[in-house]
Design an enzyme around this catalytic site. Structure first.
Site, PDB file in Angstrom:
ATOM      1  N   SER A 102       0.806  -1.211   0.000  1.00  0.00           N
ATOM      2  CA  SER A 102       0.000   0.000   0.000  1.00  0.00           C
ATOM      3  C   SER A 102       0.849   1.275   0.000  1.00  0.00           C
ATOM      4  CB  SER A 102      -0.974  -0.042   1.179  1.00  0.00           C
ATOM      5  OG  SER A 102      -1.925   0.975   1.113  1.00  0.00           O
ATOM      6  N   ASP A 241      -2.395   6.349  -3.422  1.00  0.00           N
ATOM      7  CA  ASP A 241      -1.290   5.691  -2.730  1.00  0.00           C
ATOM      8  C   ASP A 241      -0.728   4.598  -3.644  1.00  0.00           C
ATOM      9  OD1 ASP A 241      -3.346   3.836  -2.550  1.00  0.00           O
ATOM     10  OD2 ASP A 241      -2.866   3.227  -0.511  1.00  0.00           O
ATOM     11  N   ASP A 243      -0.968   1.410  -4.006  1.00  0.00           N
ATOM     12  CA  ASP A 243      -1.787   0.377  -4.641  1.00  0.00           C
ATOM     13  C   ASP A 243      -3.150   0.883  -5.092  1.00  0.00           C
ATOM     14  OD1 ASP A 243      -2.941   0.586  -2.080  1.00  0.00           O
ATOM     15  OD2 ASP A 243      -3.453  -1.537  -2.018  1.00  0.00           O
ATOM     16  N   ASP A 245      -5.867   2.189  -3.604  1.00  0.00           N
ATOM     17  CA  ASP A 245      -7.151   2.107  -2.908  1.00  0.00           C
ATOM     18  C   ASP A 245      -7.430   3.335  -2.052  1.00  0.00           C
ATOM     19  OD1 ASP A 245      -5.364   1.581  -0.877  1.00  0.00           O
ATOM     20  OD2 ASP A 245      -6.250  -0.327  -0.271  1.00  0.00           O
TER      21      ASP A 245
END
Length: 449
Positions: A102, A241, A243, A245
């Site tokens: 993340s 961010d 990844d 999400d």
């Protein structure tokens, strides 16, 4: 059973340290394959990843483990986490796996799982996987080995999905947008989405090299985006961010628009159009001002524990459609099964286009209580729960709460993803929430050395 590996957001750690090693990933892939109950004769699992260099290594290890368990694997390559949730559903796969840490730096990595429905795995499945990790790895017969294939059109499929989440009549023509992709998984997705919807796009953090993910860019480091928006005279900026999400935005003047702001805007838009479908779920970190603004509109508001899993649980329990965190992890259940930065940004922009107003105007009248958040780093081996339970810290917390009275609140919690204790103090404008947060953070630092 006690959890050894799975946290609220999958499995995470620093590469090379237990459990984030290739050997563990191989065994994890095999254990997952053992537990899955296939919809068809042979189970099928999707694997996607963000752009950090260790993703290649772990992708191969997971693929080998799944194949040894007789599971077919579809490799998506770099893909935002919510894109993998979506494609798991559309390919009718039995599970989706995301290799990502993340918003963390490149030396960390982790694993997230999605069920066949594109939701986070339930506790019962995670517990079964953990039990299977204790078994001896045995490979199926050569005839039963799983096959691996690459999905060449994964990016295109997800791009079209993102565009479909706002009405066809809404386009972004005339908008100048700066996108910050955090050198992460959205770098080849987000630009296409916003350009194809008509926006004039410029980019920050869209040149991943495996080592620069989240490095001074992205939703956790908005300074680069803010500077680019002001310098270019753009209408707004959007930062994801690593990844994809999470998302935050900045308006034309460089003012940050966080998850609470976006939740308010999306809720207000859908409420005014009679499409909200219930209330809104926030977290313990959500601002007082968000709760007050929603309640003034007659929209119920509920707080969950911090973490998208807990937000999703409360949304499902209430059969509500909208929830999220101030960090920018927002769930729009009417179009997606998990937090999706691109989709959430599009919901806000759709409202902005319909109203023909800039973000600052749309937020006029929405006032948040001053909030100060201090992160206290923990050394290796320090037990965050033991620190939190220390009587002297409990006494210090009560003292701050006494100063705030009924005009503020205190929240101390261990981070679910990093070795930190987060100290948050929130209160009315006349209170020195920043000073109180620093004081309490100093008390935590004294305890942890």
């Amino acid at each position: 059973m006690a959890r050894r590996y799975f946290g609220t957001d999958g499995i995470r750690g620093t590469v090379g340290q237990a459990p984030i090693t290739p050997d563990f990933m191989l065994k994890l892939g095999w254990a997952t394959g053992r537990v899955l109950e296939p919809r068809r004769q042979r189970a099928r699992v999707l694997i996607g990843k963000d752009t950090r260099i260790s993703g290649y290594m772990f992708e191969s290890a997971l693929e080998a483990g799944l194949s040894a368990a007789g599971v077919d694997v579809m490799l998506l390559g770099p893909m935002p986490t919510p894109g993998i949730a979506y494609l798991t559903r559309t390919f009718r796969a039995d599970a989706g796996i995301v290799i990502s840490a993340s918003h963390n730096a490149y030396q960390d990595n982790g694993i997230k799982f999605f069920s066949a429905e594109g939701a986070k795995l339930g506790d019962e499945i995670e517990e079964r996987i953990e039990r299977a990790l204790d078994e001896t790895l045995t490979t199926v017969s050569p005839r039963e080995l799983g096959k691996a294939s690459r999905v060449d059109d994964a990016a295109g499929r997800y791009i079209e999905f993102c565009k479909s989440t706002i009405p066809d009549r809404v386009n972004l023509h005339g908008l100048r947008i700066v996108l910050d992709c955090a050198h992460g998984a959205t770098y080849h997705i987000a630009p296409a989405v916003f350009k194809e919807l008509g926006a004039k796009v410029s980019l920050v953090g869209a040149e991943p090299d495996g080592l620069n993910i989240n490095q001074e860019v992205g939703s956790t480091h908005p300074a680069a985006l803010r500077a680019a928006v002001i310098q270019q005279g753009a209408d707004l900026g959007i930062a994801f961010d690593g990844d994809g999400d999470r998302v935050l935005m900045v308006d034309a003047d460089g003012h940050e628009i966080d998850g609470d702001d976006m939740l308010y805007l999306i809720a207000k838009d859908r409420h005014e159009r009679g499409e909200l479908g219930g209330g809104v779920v926030g977290t313990l970190m959500s601002n007082f001002g968000l709760a007050a603004a929603l309640e003034s509109m007659g929209v119920p508001f509920e707080r969950a524990k911090v973490g998208d899993r807990y937000v999703m649980e409360r949304l499902a329990a209430n059969d509500w459609q909208l929830g999220g965190e101030s960090s920018g992890h927002i769930v729009c259940r009417h179009v997606q099964t998990t937090g999706d930065g691109i989709v959430s940004a599009l919901q806000v922009l759709s409202y902005m286009v319909r109203e023909e107003k800039p973000l600052s105007r749309l937020l006029h009248g929405f006032e948040k209580a001053p909030q100060s958040l201090v992160n206290v780093s923990l050394s290796a081996g320090v037990d965050a729960k033991a620190v939190m339970a220390d009587p002297s810290l409990e006494q210090a917390t009560r003292a701050v709460e006494a100063e705030l009275g009924d005009e503020g609140r205190v929240l101390l919690r261990p981070s679910g993803t990093e070795p930190l204790i987060r100290v948050m103090v929130e209160g009315r404008p006349h209170l020195d929430v920043e000073g109180l947060a620093r004081r309490l953070a100093d008390d935590v630092r004294e305890l942890v050395g």
